[in-house]
Write a protein that holds these residues in place. Structure first.
Motif, short mmCIF file in Angstrom:
data_model
loop_
_atom_site.label_atom_id
_atom_site.label_comp_id
_atom_site.label_asym_id
_atom_site.label_seq_id
_atom_site.Cartn_x
_atom_site.Cartn_y
_atom_site.Cartn_z
N TYR A 245 0.36 -1.54 -0.07
CA TYR A 245 -0.05 0.25 0.23
C TYR A 245 1.10 1.27 -0.11
O TYR A 245 0.99 2.19 -0.89
N ALA A 246 1.87 1.16 1.11
CA ALA A 246 2.81 2.51 0.47
C ALA A 246 4.05 2.21 -0.10
O ALA A 246 4.87 3.57 0.12
N ALA A 247 3.64 1.48 -1.13
CA ALA A 247 4.90 1.07 -2.02
C ALA A 247 6.72 1.47 -1.39
O ALA A 247 7.15 2.18 -2.00
N PHE A 248 6.51 0.54 -0.29
CA PHE A 248 8.01 0.82 0.08
C PHE A 248 8.56 -0.29 0.67
O PHE A 248 7.59 -1.75 0.97
N TYR A 249 9.98 -0.77 0.93
CA TYR A 249 10.44 -1.71 1.61
C TYR A 249 10.28 -1.82 3.28
O TYR A 249 9.89 -0.50 3.71
N LYS A 287 -6.35 5.44 -0.29
CA LYS A 287 -6.55 4.48 -1.39
C LYS A 287 -7.01 3.14 -1.50
O LYS A 287 -7.71 2.52 -1.80
N PHE A 288 -6.30 3.17 -0.58
CA PHE A 288 -6.03 1.72 0.43
C PHE A 288 -7.46 0.92 1.97
O PHE A 288 -6.36 1.91 3.06
N PRO A 289 -8.63 1.15 1.91
CA PRO A 289 -9.16 0.93 2.85
C PRO A 289 -8.66 -0.12 4.19
O PRO A 289 -8.68 0.39 5.33
N HIS A 290 -7.96 -1.08 3.59
CA HIS A 290 -6.99 -1.98 4.43
C HIS A 290 -6.00 -0.66 5.26
O HIS A 290 -5.54 -1.72 6.07
N ALA A 291 -5.28 -0.57 4.65
CA ALA A 291 -4.16 0.59 5.17
C ALA A 291 -4.29 0.91 6.26
O ALA A 291 -4.41 1.11 7.32
N SER A 296 -5.35 2.51 12.27
CA SER A 296 -5.74 2.49 13.20
C SER A 296 -5.53 1.35 14.64
O SER A 296 -5.88 1.61 15.34
N GLU A 297 -5.12 0.00 13.99
CA GLU A 297 -5.18 -1.12 15.05
C GLU A 297 -3.63 -0.92 15.95
O GLU A 297 -3.33 -1.43 16.58
N GLN A 298 -2.59 -0.08 15.02
CA GLN A 298 -1.57 -0.11 16.17
C GLN A 298 -1.61 1.43 16.96
O GLN A 298 -0.43 1.74 17.64
N LYS A 299 -2.60 2.40 17.28
CA LYS A 299 -2.84 3.23 17.94
C LYS A 299 -2.86 2.37 19.21
O LYS A 299 -3.32 1.74 19.62
N GLY A 300 -1.75 3.18 20.10
CA GLY A 300 -1.35 3.40 21.36
C GLY A 300 -0.57 2.24 21.92
O GLY A 300 -0.43 1.91 22.81
N LYS A 301 0.15 1.31 20.88
CA LYS A 301 1.36 0.70 20.56
C LYS A 301 2.42 1.72 21.01
O LYS A 301 3.24 0.48 21.91
N HIS A 302 2.78 2.30 20.58
CA HIS A 302 4.29 3.19 20.70
C HIS A 302 3.54 3.91 20.66
O HIS A 302 3.65 4.55 19.52
N SER A 303 4.28 4.85 21.07
CA SER A 303 5.06 6.66 21.08
C SER A 303 5.35 7.37 20.05
O SER A 303 5.31 8.21 19.54
N LYS A 304 6.19 6.55 19.13
CA LYS A 304 7.05 6.67 18.38
C LYS A 304 6.71 6.11 17.28
O LYS A 304 6.94 6.83 16.12
N PHE A 305 6.96 4.62 17.16
CA PHE A 305 6.66 4.08 15.69
C PHE A 305 5.65 3.53 15.77
O PHE A 305 4.74 3.02 17.01
#
Length: 393
Positions: A245-249, A287-291, A296-305
């Motif tokens: 989705y983000a077109a990166f490695y 453009k990708f709802p799954h992305a 959203s699932e990652q919110k609150g897991k880490h303050s930086k990453f």
């Protein structure tokens, strides 16, 4: 130009509690001196200062220490004479470079080790390239003398790399490192000339065939059933899909931070610099709802990453093979394939190359084009839009 190489002890006439003083070698060039310490200490009463018999025979290790001093003096003298013979200017800095070199000073392999230890590199990928080159060269021959560097050795190393399955572009990449290190050795007086001069390595460069997944294969990957007790595979699949989705490695996913996620009127983009070369990119993940769901699932897991505590790339690629097998995909699924698939996807959708290039962080549109490969399906669909039935051909 005058120079001298002189062993000595306790040059400052200082007293020590142990009564022992370090043996040093003084190198003087144009009336400027520098001192290099040997890893030996003795009591001054055992020091005679006489050439080749600097340490008196009354010392229990006089033979061994004198031999060590002789070898060091001979090595420095030899290096200075070699610099003069090769027409190089002689400075204390060139002696410094020589003295800092550890290991066998006649071995090119050891010179490479010292080069990697002291050279400053721009980024981690460059270091990785040089270290991989070193690994291959040591596997080819771990005892290459400077005098062994010649066209025949280079050509045999080319065949060795090809035998390992490396393509022309990869072979050239390793020889770029080989040449740069060799030229540094020439400047430092280890070689009288560049052994690569006028050498034709015969490396044929061809457009690399980059593997990617078609849209239907990506959906197949996304929707396949994974074992319920393998959350690790579920996580790895989501990470690969987000890289698409983000077109990166995967390396970019590891360093992705919350400030890199920016909102717009359309939705969320990722705006950051690529890990590989620090080129900026702008990925429209909205453009990708799954992305968006994954973020959203990652919110609150880490303050930086956004995606903290990711596994290593080798382990990641290993799990991708398991996922590909579960999805019935016969291609070798890997980290890089997500990015390649993204370029293929956007180009196939008809997005202008200048925009695709910005999404993936390419500075040249030609680089983006080199990733894109027209598929049979795309060719068929495009040709079907042209009606030539009336031409009577």
């Amino acid at each position: 130009m005058g120079f001298s190489v002189t062993p000595l002890i306790n040059r400052n006439n200082r007293k020590t509690k142990s009564g022992l003083h370090q043996i040093q070698v003084r190198v003087t060039i144009n009336r400027k001196s520098k001192y290099y310490s040997l890893d030996q200490r003795i009591n001054p009463k055992f020091w005679s200062g006489k050439p080749d018999k600097w340490v008196k025979e009354s010392h229990p290790n006089s033979f061994e220490i004198n031999r060590l001093i002789q070898d060091q003096v001979a090595a420095i003298n030899s290096h200075i004479y070699r610099l003069k013979a090769f027409g190089h200017s002689i400075h204390l800095s060139s002696i410094d470079d020589f003295m800092r070199m550890t290991g066998n000073k006649q071995l090119f392999n050891d010179y490479i080790e010292n080069y990697l230890r002291t050279e400053k590199f721009n980024n981690l990928n460059t270091i990785k390239k040089y270290k991989t080159f070193q690994k291959h060269l040591n596997s080819f021959n771990k005892e290459i003398l400077f005098c062994d560097l010649c066209e025949d050795l280079f050509l045999r190393f080319v065949e060795f790399l090809k035998g390992k399955g490396h393509t022309g572009a990869t072979v050239k990449k390793y020889f770029d490192a080989f040449k740069k290190i060799t030229r540094k050795a020439v400047k430092q007086g280890h070689l009288d000339r560049d052994p690569f001069y006028l050498v034709d390595l015969g490396i044929k460069l061809s457009k690399p065939r980059r593997s990617y997944l078609e849209t239907d294969e990506i959906l197949q990957l996304k929707n396949c059933r994974l074992p319920l007790d393998r959350q690790d595979l579920e996580d790895t699949r989501n990470h690969w899909l987000f890289c698409f989705y983000a077109a990166f490695y995967y390396s970019d996913l590891k360093k992705l931070e919350w400030p890199d996620l920016v909102a717009s009127d359309q939705g969320y983009f990722i705006r950051a610099d690529r890990y590989k070369n620090n080129q900026s990119y702008l990925a429209p993940i909205y453009k990708f709802p799954h992305a968006i769901a994954l973020v959203s699932e990652q919110k609150g897991k880490h303050s930086k990453f956004i995606f903290p505590s990711l596994i290593s790339e080798p382990k990641y690629n290993g799990k991708l093979k398991e996922i590909a097998a579960a999805a019935g995909i016969n291609k070798k699924l890997s980290n890089k394939m997500a990015r390649h698939s993204a370029v293929q996807f956007w180009e196939a959708q008809g997005l202008e190359t200048q925009f695709t290039a910005k999404i993936v962080g390419h500075t040249k549109e030609s680089t983006t084009k080199s990733y894109y490969e027209l598929s049979l399906r795309e060719m068929g669909e495009r040709v079907d839009k042209i009606d030539i039935s009336s031409l009577g051909l």
